[in-house]
Design a protein around this motif. Structure first.
Motif, PDB file in Angstrom:
ATOM      1  N   ALA A 117       0.825  -1.208   0.000  1.00  0.00           N
ATOM      2  CA  ALA A 117       0.000   0.000   0.000  1.00  0.00           C
ATOM      3  C   ALA A 117       0.858   1.256   0.000  1.00  0.00           C
ATOM      4  O   ALA A 117       0.513   2.261  -0.636  1.00  0.00           O
ATOM      5  CB  ALA A 117      -0.935  -0.013   1.210  1.00  0.00           C
ATOM      6  N   ALA A 118       1.989   1.193   0.690  1.00  0.00           N
ATOM      7  CA  ALA A 118       2.876   2.358   0.765  1.00  0.00           C
ATOM      8  C   ALA A 118       3.513   2.695  -0.574  1.00  0.00           C
ATOM      9  O   ALA A 118       3.907   3.834  -0.812  1.00  0.00           O
ATOM     10  CB  ALA A 118       3.967   2.100   1.814  1.00  0.00           C
ATOM     11  N   ALA A 119       3.598   1.694  -1.463  1.00  0.00           N
ATOM     12  CA  ALA A 119       4.245   1.915  -2.759  1.00  0.00           C
ATOM     13  C   ALA A 119       3.392   2.761  -3.683  1.00  0.00           C
ATOM     14  O   ALA A 119       3.909   3.505  -4.520  1.00  0.00           O
ATOM     15  CB  ALA A 119       4.559   0.579  -3.417  1.00  0.00           C
ATOM     16  N   GLY A 120       2.080   2.630  -3.580  1.00  0.00           N
ATOM     17  CA  GLY A 120       1.194   3.347  -4.495  1.00  0.00           C
ATOM     18  C   GLY A 120       1.237   2.713  -5.867  1.00  0.00           C
ATOM     19  O   GLY A 120       2.237   2.805  -6.564  1.00  0.00           O
ATOM     20  N   GLY A 121       0.175   2.013  -6.256  1.00  0.00           N
ATOM     21  CA  GLY A 121       0.137   1.342  -7.553  1.00  0.00           C
ATOM     22  C   GLY A 121       0.901   0.037  -7.577  1.00  0.00           C
ATOM     23  O   GLY A 121       1.388  -0.380  -8.639  1.00  0.00           O
ATOM     24  N   ALA A 122       1.030  -0.626  -6.429  1.00  0.00           N
ATOM     25  CA  ALA A 122       1.768  -1.888  -6.364  1.00  0.00           C
ATOM     26  C   ALA A 122       1.044  -2.986  -7.134  1.00  0.00           C
ATOM     27  O   ALA A 122      -0.175  -2.950  -7.334  1.00  0.00           O
ATOM     28  CB  ALA A 122       1.945  -2.314  -4.915  1.00  0.00           C
ATOM     29  N   ARG A 123       1.835  -3.983  -7.545  1.00  0.00           N
ATOM     30  CA  ARG A 123       1.272  -5.109  -8.293  1.00  0.00           C
ATOM     31  C   ARG A 123       1.630  -6.428  -7.617  1.00  0.00           C
ATOM     32  O   ARG A 123       2.786  -6.662  -7.258  1.00  0.00           O
ATOM     33  CB  ARG A 123       1.800  -5.125  -9.730  1.00  0.00           C
ATOM     34  N   VAL A 124       0.642  -7.282  -7.483  1.00  0.00           N
ATOM     35  CA  VAL A 124       0.827  -8.649  -7.008  1.00  0.00           C
ATOM     36  C   VAL A 124       0.567  -9.579  -8.184  1.00  0.00           C
ATOM     37  O   VAL A 124      -0.461  -9.445  -8.876  1.00  0.00           O
ATOM     38  CB  VAL A 124      -0.129  -8.987  -5.844  1.00  0.00           C
ATOM     39  N   VAL A 125       1.471 -10.503  -8.421  1.00  0.00           N
ATOM     40  CA  VAL A 125       1.356 -11.440  -9.534  1.00  0.00           C
ATOM     41  C   VAL A 125       1.350 -12.853  -8.966  1.00  0.00           C
ATOM     42  O   VAL A 125       2.304 -13.273  -8.308  1.00  0.00           O
ATOM     43  CB  VAL A 125       2.533 -11.276 -10.519  1.00  0.00           C
ATOM     44  N   ASP A 126       0.276 -13.597  -9.192  1.00  0.00           N
ATOM     45  CA  ASP A 126       0.147 -14.962  -8.698  1.00  0.00           C
ATOM     46  C   ASP A 126       0.308 -15.943  -9.853  1.00  0.00           C
ATOM     47  O   ASP A 126      -0.513 -15.961 -10.784  1.00  0.00           O
ATOM     48  CB  ASP A 126      -1.228 -15.176  -8.047  1.00  0.00           C
ATOM     49  N   VAL A 127       1.363 -16.752  -9.791  1.00  0.00           N
ATOM     50  CA  VAL A 127       1.612 -17.727 -10.846  1.00  0.00           C
ATOM     51  C   VAL A 127       0.770 -18.970 -10.590  1.00  0.00           C
ATOM     52  O   VAL A 127       1.047 -19.748  -9.673  1.00  0.00           O
ATOM     53  CB  VAL A 127       3.110 -18.079 -10.936  1.00  0.00           C
ATOM     54  N   SER A 128      -0.257 -19.141 -11.387  1.00  0.00           N
ATOM     55  CA  SER A 128      -1.151 -20.294 -11.282  1.00  0.00           C
ATOM     56  C   SER A 128      -0.739 -21.316 -12.341  1.00  0.00           C
ATOM     57  O   SER A 128       0.452 -21.491 -12.609  1.00  0.00           O
ATOM     58  CB  SER A 128      -2.607 -19.849 -11.454  1.00  0.00           C
ATOM     59  N   SER A 129      -1.692 -21.975 -12.952  1.00  0.00           N
ATOM     60  CA  SER A 129      -1.380 -23.025 -13.928  1.00  0.00           C
ATOM     61  C   SER A 129      -2.642 -23.418 -14.674  1.00  0.00           C
ATOM     62  O   SER A 129      -3.762 -23.254 -14.175  1.00  0.00           O
ATOM     63  CB  SER A 129      -0.821 -24.254 -13.195  1.00  0.00           C
ATOM     64  N   ALA A 145      -3.816  -6.926  -8.497  1.00  0.00           N
ATOM     65  CA  ALA A 145      -3.397  -8.332  -8.433  1.00  0.00           C
ATOM     66  C   ALA A 145      -3.984  -9.085  -9.612  1.00  0.00           C
ATOM     67  O   ALA A 145      -5.157  -8.925  -9.950  1.00  0.00           O
ATOM     68  CB  ALA A 145      -3.854  -8.974  -7.125  1.00  0.00           C
ATOM     69  N   ASN A 146      -3.159  -9.895 -10.239  1.00  0.00           N
ATOM     70  CA  ASN A 146      -3.609 -10.737 -11.347  1.00  0.00           C
ATOM     71  C   ASN A 146      -2.918 -12.094 -11.256  1.00  0.00           C
ATOM     72  O   ASN A 146      -1.846 -12.226 -10.654  1.00  0.00           O
ATOM     73  CB  ASN A 146      -3.278 -10.080 -12.693  1.00  0.00           C
ATOM     74  N   VAL A 167      -5.559 -18.204  -8.183  1.00  0.00           N
ATOM     75  CA  VAL A 167      -6.402 -17.282  -8.958  1.00  0.00           C
ATOM     76  C   VAL A 167      -7.418 -16.605  -8.043  1.00  0.00           C
ATOM     77  O   VAL A 167      -7.633 -15.387  -8.118  1.00  0.00           O
ATOM     78  CB  VAL A 167      -7.119 -18.014 -10.102  1.00  0.00           C
ATOM     79  N   LEU A 168      -8.043 -17.385  -7.188  1.00  0.00           N
ATOM     80  CA  LEU A 168      -9.048 -16.825  -6.274  1.00  0.00           C
ATOM     81  C   LEU A 168      -8.437 -15.753  -5.380  1.00  0.00           C
ATOM     82  O   LEU A 168      -9.093 -14.755  -5.049  1.00  0.00           O
ATOM     83  CB  LEU A 168      -9.673 -17.928  -5.429  1.00  0.00           C
ATOM     84  N   MET A 169      -7.185 -15.922  -4.973  1.00  0.00           N
ATOM     85  CA  MET A 169      -6.544 -14.908  -4.133  1.00  0.00           C
ATOM     86  C   MET A 169      -6.418 -13.592  -4.880  1.00  0.00           C
ATOM     87  O   MET A 169      -6.667 -12.513  -4.322  1.00  0.00           O
ATOM     88  CB  MET A 169      -5.178 -15.383  -3.650  1.00  0.00           C
ATOM     89  N   ALA A 170      -6.040 -13.651  -6.153  1.00  0.00           N
ATOM     90  CA  ALA A 170      -5.944 -12.419  -6.947  1.00  0.00           C
ATOM     91  C   ALA A 170      -7.305 -11.754  -7.094  1.00  0.00           C
ATOM     92  O   ALA A 170      -7.420 -10.524  -7.018  1.00  0.00           O
ATOM     93  CB  ALA A 170      -5.347 -12.730  -8.320  1.00  0.00           C
ATOM     94  N   VAL A 171      -8.333 -12.562  -7.291  1.00  0.00           N
ATOM     95  CA  VAL A 171      -9.688 -12.017  -7.418  1.00  0.00           C
ATOM     96  C   VAL A 171     -10.100 -11.283  -6.147  1.00  0.00           C
ATOM     97  O   VAL A 171     -10.666 -10.179  -6.191  1.00  0.00           O
ATOM     98  CB  VAL A 171     -10.690 -13.152  -7.730  1.00  0.00           C
ATOM     99  N   GLU A 172      -9.776 -11.864  -4.992  1.00  0.00           N
ATOM    100  CA  GLU A 172     -10.186 -11.238  -3.733  1.00  0.00           C
ATOM    101  C   GLU A 172      -9.322 -10.036  -3.375  1.00  0.00           C
ATOM    102  O   GLU A 172      -9.818  -9.063  -2.811  1.00  0.00           O
ATOM    103  CB  GLU A 172     -10.166 -12.271  -2.603  1.00  0.00           C
ATOM    104  N   ILE A 173      -8.039 -10.086  -3.719  1.00  0.00           N
ATOM    105  CA  ILE A 173      -7.203  -8.894  -3.507  1.00  0.00           C
ATOM    106  C   ILE A 173      -7.770  -7.719  -4.295  1.00  0.00           C
ATOM    107  O   ILE A 173      -7.835  -6.586  -3.802  1.00  0.00           O
ATOM    108  CB  ILE A 173      -5.747  -9.166  -3.922  1.00  0.00           C
ATOM    109  N   ALA A 174      -8.191  -7.988  -5.533  1.00  0.00           N
ATOM    110  CA  ALA A 174      -8.769  -6.931  -6.360  1.00  0.00           C
ATOM    111  C   ALA A 174      -9.994  -6.323  -5.686  1.00  0.00           C
ATOM    112  O   ALA A 174     -10.227  -5.102  -5.763  1.00  0.00           O
ATOM    113  CB  ALA A 174      -9.136  -7.489  -7.733  1.00  0.00           C
ATOM    114  N   ALA A 175     -10.778  -7.152  -5.014  1.00  0.00           N
ATOM    115  CA  ALA A 175     -11.985  -6.666  -4.353  1.00  0.00           C
ATOM    116  C   ALA A 175     -11.668  -5.911  -3.065  1.00  0.00           C
ATOM    117  O   ALA A 175     -12.298  -4.894  -2.753  1.00  0.00           O
ATOM    118  CB  ALA A 175     -12.906  -7.843  -4.040  1.00  0.00           C
TER     119      ALA A 175
END
Length: 319
Positions: free
Chosen positions: A147-159, A210-211, A193-201
């Motif tokens: 949050a402190a970064a401003g515009g941070a990105r989380v990338v979850d490697v799924s399959s 997050a994607n 994938v579900l974690m990225a969906v919930e982070i977005a929410a």
């Protein structure tokens, strides 16, 4: 899904190609599982673009060798190593506690695949604990830094393996069901994938995106080493899967790097990508696309609550 995100890149694009011209000077990144395979290549591409990169790895000695190699290759000396064992809550908490300052990019890349039945000290199934719960604890623990970064990105490697099945609600640790290595793997990759969906929410107001992604079939990585011989023999679909083409490591890291740093996906969150494009719904008979169970918003919130509940249990004694 007519609003799918598209880019000029594709299945054969490399990590360096998708990040060409991007300046990450002043940005800080963490890549888990960065001592081999697409994790190393992801870290290399981010470092070459000027980011300060921390390799979060189980083996610090191996990580130090890779960090030195990346520094030589890129000329970027801001490549660090942090010890992280995702299946050990104390290790995850220690890594989080040691982190200082903002975090602009978090690539949750590490994982194990179709292992023999193994359990953590808590009795949790190893793939669910490593691939999901460890990354969940890491990501939520680093929330304030992101949050402190401003515009941070989380990338979850799924399959693509997430297509095989969703969360085994009521028994995610296979305590009452016969253990199946591929079912356990599929569950853990759906969880990514579900974690990225919930982070977005949950975290959009914090400026955190997050994607999730499918990197493709990359056979020359350490992930194969963790796979049970019997699981490799049968596989979820055997050696040939319709719609799935083999990739080298540079190509396999491309979608991760795109989501981590490309301006082409600025502001995009809560989505699932493959071959540098947002994936559409899965088509029966073709191992491509995203399954409905992996982007279900109700299930995403349910998994978040379950994960918080599990990680709040007392730590095992003697460790």
């Amino acid at each position: 899904m007519s609003d799918l995100i598209t880019t000029p890149f594709g299945a054969e694009s490399t990590a360096e190609e998708v990040i060409a011209g991007v300046d990450l000077a002043g940005k800080r990144a963490i890549v888990t599982g960065a001592s081999s395979g697409i994790g190393t290549e992801t870290a290399r591409a981010l470092a070459k673009a000027g980011a300060e990169v921390t390799l979060a790895v189980r083996n610090p000695e191996a990580g130090a060798e890779v960090a030195a190699e990346i520094a030589r290759d890129t000329g970027n000396q801001a490549v660090h190593v942090g010890e992280l064992e995702l299946s050990d809550r104390r290790s995850v908490r220690g890594f989080v506690a040691a982190w200082e300052g903002p975090l602009h990019i978090l690539v949750n890349n590490a994982g194990v695949m179709a292992t023999p039945e193994r359990r953590t000290a808590e009795g949790w199934e190893l793939q669910f604990a490593t691939n999901h719960l460890g990354h969940f604890g890491l990501t939520t623990g680093l929330h304030d830094a992101l949050a402190a970064a401003g515009g941070a990105r989380v990338v979850d490697v799924s399959s693509v393996g997430h297509l095989t099945g969703g969360i085994l609600w009521g028994d995610p640790n296979f305590l009452n069901h016969p253990y199946d290595p591929w079912a356990a793997y599929s569950q853990s990759k759906t969880a990514n994938v579900l974690m990225a969906v919930e982070i977005a929410a949950r975290w959009a107001t914090d400026g955190i995106m997050a994607n999730a992604l499918n990197p493709g079939r990359i056979t020359s990585t350490g992930l194969i080493k963790s796979t049970a011989p019997t699981a490799m023999a049968v596989g979820p679909r055997g050696a040939d899967e319709p719609g799935v083409s083999p990739k080298n490591v540079a190509q396999g890291a491309a979608t991760s790097v795109l989501l981590a740093a490309s301006p082409l996906v600025e502001g995009v969150t809560g989505r699932y990508f493959e071959d540098c494009q947002e994936a559409g719904p899965v088509v029966p008979g073709i191992r491509r696309g995203v399954a409905p169970h992996a982007i279900d918003k109700t299930d995403a919130a349910r998994l978040w609550a379950l994960s918080e509940e599990l990680l709040a249990t007392p730590l095992p004694e003697g460790r």
